[in-house]
Design an enzyme around this catalytic site. Structure first.
Site, PDB file in Angstrom:
ATOM      1  N   SER A   7       0.845  -1.199   0.000  1.00 33.62           N
ATOM      2  CA  SER A   7       0.000   0.000   0.000  1.00 33.62           C
ATOM      3  C   SER A   7       0.876   1.244   0.000  1.00 33.62           C
ATOM      4  O   SER A   7       1.668   1.458   0.927  1.00 33.62           O
ATOM      5  CB  SER A   7      -0.889   0.025   1.241  1.00 33.62           C
ATOM      6  OG  SER A   7      -1.415   1.331   1.415  1.00 33.62           O
ATOM      7  N   HIS A  32      -1.366  -1.403  -3.960  1.00 33.89           N
ATOM      8  CA  HIS A  32      -2.619  -1.169  -3.234  1.00 33.89           C
ATOM      9  C   HIS A  32      -2.823   0.336  -3.047  1.00 33.89           C
ATOM     10  O   HIS A  32      -1.947   1.034  -2.537  1.00 33.89           O
ATOM     11  CB  HIS A  32      -2.520  -1.875  -1.879  1.00 33.89           C
ATOM     12  CG  HIS A  32      -3.788  -1.885  -1.078  1.00 33.89           C
ATOM     13  ND1 HIS A  32      -4.791  -2.809  -1.268  1.00 33.89           N
ATOM     14  CD2 HIS A  32      -4.203  -1.093  -0.054  1.00 33.89           C
ATOM     15  CE1 HIS A  32      -5.767  -2.590  -0.396  1.00 33.89           C
ATOM     16  NE2 HIS A  32      -5.441  -1.547   0.352  1.00 33.89           N
ATOM     17  N   ASP A  34      -5.034   3.108  -1.280  1.00 29.98           N
ATOM     18  CA  ASP A  34      -5.984   3.380  -0.200  1.00 29.98           C
ATOM     19  C   ASP A  34      -6.625   4.741  -0.377  1.00 29.98           C
ATOM     20  O   ASP A  34      -6.033   5.770  -0.041  1.00 29.98           O
ATOM     21  CB  ASP A  34      -5.253   3.299   1.155  1.00 29.98           C
ATOM     22  CG  ASP A  34      -5.054   1.866   1.601  1.00 29.98           C
ATOM     23  OD1 ASP A  34      -6.041   1.097   1.567  1.00 29.98           O
ATOM     24  OD2 ASP A  34      -3.917   1.506   1.960  1.00 29.98           O
ATOM     25  N   MET A  36      -9.291   7.471   0.587  1.00 38.25           N
ATOM     26  CA  MET A  36     -10.063   7.854   1.784  1.00 38.25           C
ATOM     27  C   MET A  36     -10.671   9.228   1.584  1.00 38.25           C
ATOM     28  O   MET A  36     -10.003  10.133   1.090  1.00 38.25           O
ATOM     29  CB  MET A  36      -9.129   7.918   2.995  1.00 38.25           C
ATOM     30  CG  MET A  36      -8.377   6.636   3.251  1.00 38.25           C
ATOM     31  SD  MET A  36      -7.345   6.821   4.714  1.00 38.25           S
ATOM     32  CE  MET A  36      -6.472   5.269   4.663  1.00 38.25           C
ATOM     33  N   HIS A  65      -8.692   0.307  -2.973  1.00 33.56           N
ATOM     34  CA  HIS A  65      -9.532   0.068  -1.794  1.00 33.56           C
ATOM     35  C   HIS A  65     -10.231   1.379  -1.488  1.00 33.56           C
ATOM     36  O   HIS A  65      -9.607   2.308  -0.972  1.00 33.56           O
ATOM     37  CB  HIS A  65      -8.606  -0.401  -0.647  1.00 33.56           C
ATOM     38  CG  HIS A  65      -9.276  -0.531   0.669  1.00 33.56           C
ATOM     39  ND1 HIS A  65      -8.562  -0.604   1.848  1.00 33.56           N
ATOM     40  CD2 HIS A  65     -10.586  -0.620   1.017  1.00 33.56           C
ATOM     41  CE1 HIS A  65      -9.402  -0.731   2.863  1.00 33.56           C
ATOM     42  NE2 HIS A  65     -10.636  -0.729   2.379  1.00 33.56           N
ATOM     43  N   MET A  67     -12.289   3.612   0.525  1.00 31.16           N
ATOM     44  CA  MET A  67     -12.855   3.871   1.847  1.00 31.16           C
ATOM     45  C   MET A  67     -13.610   5.184   1.748  1.00 31.16           C
ATOM     46  O   MET A  67     -13.193   6.215   2.280  1.00 31.16           O
ATOM     47  CB  MET A  67     -11.725   3.936   2.891  1.00 31.16           C
ATOM     48  CG  MET A  67     -11.133   2.574   3.186  1.00 31.16           C
ATOM     49  SD  MET A  67      -9.519   2.682   3.978  1.00 31.16           S
ATOM     50  CE  MET A  67      -8.465   2.790   2.533  1.00 31.16           C
ATOM     51  N   MET A 136     -10.616  -6.448   6.460  1.00 28.97           N
ATOM     52  CA  MET A 136      -9.868  -5.414   7.179  1.00 28.97           C
ATOM     53  C   MET A 136      -9.464  -5.963   8.544  1.00 28.97           C
ATOM     54  O   MET A 136     -10.306  -6.369   9.338  1.00 28.97           O
ATOM     55  CB  MET A 136     -10.730  -4.148   7.372  1.00 28.97           C
ATOM     56  CG  MET A 136     -10.887  -3.281   6.131  1.00 28.97           C
ATOM     57  SD  MET A 136      -9.340  -2.893   5.287  1.00 28.97           S
ATOM     58  CE  MET A 136      -8.410  -2.055   6.582  1.00 28.97           C
ATOM     59  N   ASP A 170      -5.751  -6.829   5.182  1.00 26.70           N
ATOM     60  CA  ASP A 170      -5.206  -5.479   5.133  1.00 26.70           C
ATOM     61  C   ASP A 170      -5.210  -4.856   6.522  1.00 26.70           C
ATOM     62  O   ASP A 170      -6.270  -4.641   7.107  1.00 26.70           O
ATOM     63  CB  ASP A 170      -6.095  -4.668   4.168  1.00 26.70           C
ATOM     64  CG  ASP A 170      -5.637  -3.246   3.963  1.00 26.70           C
ATOM     65  OD1 ASP A 170      -4.566  -2.869   4.481  1.00 26.70           O
ATOM     66  OD2 ASP A 170      -6.348  -2.501   3.270  1.00 26.70           O
TER      67      ASP A 170
HETATM   68  C1  DX5 Z   1      -5.954   1.167   6.400  1.00 29.93           C
HETATM   69  C2  DX5 Z   1      -5.582   0.843   4.980  1.00 29.93           C
HETATM   70  C3  DX5 Z   1      -4.450  -0.091   4.903  1.00 29.93           C
HETATM   71  C4  DX5 Z   1      -3.240   0.474   5.564  1.00 29.93           C
HETATM   72  C5  DX5 Z   1      -2.330  -0.648   5.958  1.00 29.93           C
HETATM   73  O1  DX5 Z   1      -6.935   2.101   6.385  1.00 29.93           O
HETATM   74  O2  DX5 Z   1      -6.658   0.254   4.296  1.00 29.93           O
HETATM   75  O3  DX5 Z   1      -4.172  -0.497   3.576  1.00 29.93           O
HETATM   76  O4  DX5 Z   1      -2.577   1.374   4.762  1.00 29.93           O
HETATM   77  O5  DX5 Z   1      -1.274  -0.112   6.677  1.00 29.93           O
HETATM   78  P1  DX5 Z   1      -0.312  -1.006   7.568  1.00 29.93           P
HETATM   79  O6  DX5 Z   1       0.187  -2.101   6.681  1.00 29.93           O
HETATM   80  O7  DX5 Z   1       0.724  -0.068   8.020  1.00 29.93           O
HETATM   81  O8  DX5 Z   1      -1.186  -1.530   8.674  1.00 29.93           O
HETATM   82 ZN    ZN Z   2      -6.318  -0.804   2.179  1.00 23.51          ZN
END
Ligand code: DX5
Ligand code: ZN
Length: 221
Positions: A7, A32, A34, A36, A65, A67, A136, A170
């Site tokens: 990620s 990946h 992320d 948000m 992903h 969110m 998750m 994840d």
């Molecule tokens: C959390 C994300 C993850 C996150 C993982 O909101 O969806 O992908 O970046 O981070 P680590 O591997 O540091 O837990």
């Molecule tokens: Zn993620």
């Protein structure tokens, strides 16, 4: 098949291209993304523009992903930006079937995800419509959190329901937690900090794959 999906949430954005070259060298399968929105999760990261940039930099599979509270509004933009796997949260979908069908129509692989406190039963009726399920293992929003072991029950349940499905995990993945995740049945491993905060990104990916493979071998015996 085991896959590693670094990620970029923890990557150095001042040198995104360089960081992506390192994950390619390390043998990453996916990248990946992320996404948000500051509503579904308390943090804001990036959107389709960065996804398009990543897609321009690399041929790695773009594993997005989302969110975000209103994925229906944005899936077309992510398709245009070159996302390959589009993962949406079950918690925000009014009509999961139609959203997943739309993702497929737009040429992306549909995937569903759920928060650690969401009932896995909500996902089960839709397993035939997805290419991947993301479990998750932390509450989404930030990298660098600790793995929540109870989420392995969700992985186990999904694996027993869908022996061939790609099950991604994840949150809090590192060389201690990856073996547990693999033993529970996960085969796609996301990691942000364990990879990008390491002093040797290439090696961090190889090490994660090695511990995952070892756990898989143990499982197969
Ligand atoms: C959390 C994300 C993850 C996150 C993982 O909101 O969806 O992908 O970046 O981070 P680590 O591997 O540091 O837990
Ligand atoms: Zn993620």
């Amino acid at each position: 098949m085991l896959k590693i999906s670094p990620s970029i949430l923890s990557a150095d954005f001042a040198d995104l291209e360089g960081q992506i070259r390192l994950i390619e060298q390390g043998g990453a399968d996916y990248v990946h993304l992320d996404v948000m929105d500051g509503h579904f999760v308390p943090n804001i990261s990036f959107g389709p523009m960065v996804a398009a940039t990543v897609n321009r930099i690399t041929d790695l599979t773009c594993d997005a992903h989302l969110m975000i509270t209103d994925p229906d509004k944005y899936i077309e933009a992510f398709a245009k930006s070159g996302v390959d796997i589009c993962t949406v949260h079950i918690e925000v979908l009014d009509d999961p079937r139609s959203t997943l069908a739309r993702i497929r129509e737009l040429g992306m692989a549909p995937a569903l995800t759920l928060n650690p406190d969401t009932d896995v039963e909500l996902i089960l009726p839709h397993l035939n419509l997805v290419e991947q399920v993301l479990v998750m293992s932390v509450f989404p929003g930030f990298s660098g959190q600790s793995f929540i072991p109870d989420t392995l029950d969700t992985v186990r349940r999904l694996r027993s329901e869908a022996p061939e499905l790609d099950i991604e995990i994840d949150g809090g993945m590192n060389s201690d937690t990856v073996p547990q995740a693999v033993e529970a049945g996960a085969n796609v491993l996301v990691a942000a900090s364990a990879i990008f905060k390491s002093t040797d990104i290439v090696r961090a990916i190889r090490d994660l794959r090695a511990v995952a493979q070892k756990a898989l071998k143990r499982e197969e015996q």
